[in-house]
Design an enzyme around this catalytic site. Structure first.
Site: not given
Ligand SMILES: O=C(O)[C@H](O)[C@H](O)COP(=O)(O)O
Length: 268
Positions: A192, A217, A23
């Site tokens: 994350k 990714d 969802d």
């Molecule tokens: O170094 C970083 O902060 C990250 O590579 C970048 O901000 C990643 O962003 P996201 O892929 O979580 O959108």
């Protein structure tokens, strides 16, 4: 051993079944929706397709170079409608960051004032490191001295790299690395794959984890975030940092449930 992920590109039936299980879709941004200012072909249509099926879409980025309001502008400009659910701002007093007076070379007077502590604000209780396109020696020196005086060491995230313009650039982890080297310890990372972030998102959007899917990714941030958060699914895309060789083979620590070459492939 985790089963091998299902490859969904070109598999109409598989895509339909996959989407129907959820969802809510949590979307990483850099490397999934876009690379820097380049919006991937099919992103807008795919999000629109998911919305038309009644799916709730949540954007979950580790990128701290923009506020939520700035992200709203970026999403709007790219034709991706989004609401900023900001009920109250955090009201946390702060200094440094984008302060233009810090965008210069360090001077002998700075060295003296930092060493003596007169350049430091005694009310600072934490140093928060994030992706900073204007990182310099002066900022690192100030941060180090706050840490030496007992400030808590925090990071928005510790991603090693940032995907942009189809290539990789230094990420937020590369920004905090000089401080790690100096103080000899790692920061507490809040983005994350930290579950502090998952709890915050769940608290705000109130979804059932088993019916949610994380799309990302990076295996070590996005996919791990979804797996450790107990989400019903994870979907990897190959337009950013991780490559499929990273989950192929035995004994791989982080394996997505499914993957596609690019987000737009979900259109079937
Ligand atoms: O170094 C970083 O902060 C990250 O590579 C970048 O901000 C990643 O962003 P996201 O892929 O979580 O959108």
């Amino acid at each position: 051993m985790a089963p091998l992920p299902k490859y969904l590109t070109g598999d109409k039936e598989g895509i339909k079944k996959f989407i129907d299980q959820f969802d809510v879709f949590l979307f990483d941004c850099d490397g999934v929706l876009w690379s820097g200012d380049h919006l991937f072909e099919g992103t807008v249509d795919t999000l629109e397709m998911l919305r038309s099926k009644g799916k709730q879409l949540v954007f979950v980025t580790n990128n701290s170079t923009k506020s939520r309001a700035d992200y709203k502008k970026k999403l709007d400009a790219m034709g991706i409608p989004a609401k900023v659910h900001e009920l109250t701002s955090a009201h946390i007093p702060h200094l440094g960051g984008t302060d233009p007076t810090l965008l210069r070379a360090i001077t002998p007077a700075d060295h003296a004032a930092i060493a003596a502590g007169t350049a430091l604000d005694p009310s600072v209780g934490a140093v928060l490191c994030g992706l900073d396109f204007h990182l310099n020696y002066l900022k690192l020196s100030l941060a180090y001295h706050y840490l030496r005086r007992g400030a808590v060491f925090l990071a928005t995230n510790t991603d090693s790299s940032l995907p942009s313009a189809g290539a990789l650039f230094p990420g937020a982890g590369a920004v905090s690395a000089p401080l790690v080297k100096m103080v000899g310890r790692e920061p507490l990372s809040l983005g994350k794959p930290s579950q502090a972030m998952m709890d915050a998102i769940e608290g705000k959007f109130r979804f059932e984890r088993a019916r949610a899917c994380m799309v990302g990714d990076r295996l070590d941030t996005d996919i791990r975030f979804g797996i450790e958060g107990g989400l019903g699914g994870t979907l990897a895309v190959l337009t950013g940092v991780s490559r499929k060789e990273e989950w192929e083979g035995e004994g791989k620590p982080v394996v997505p449930m499914a993957y596609v070459d690019k987000l737009g492939d979900l259109r079937g």
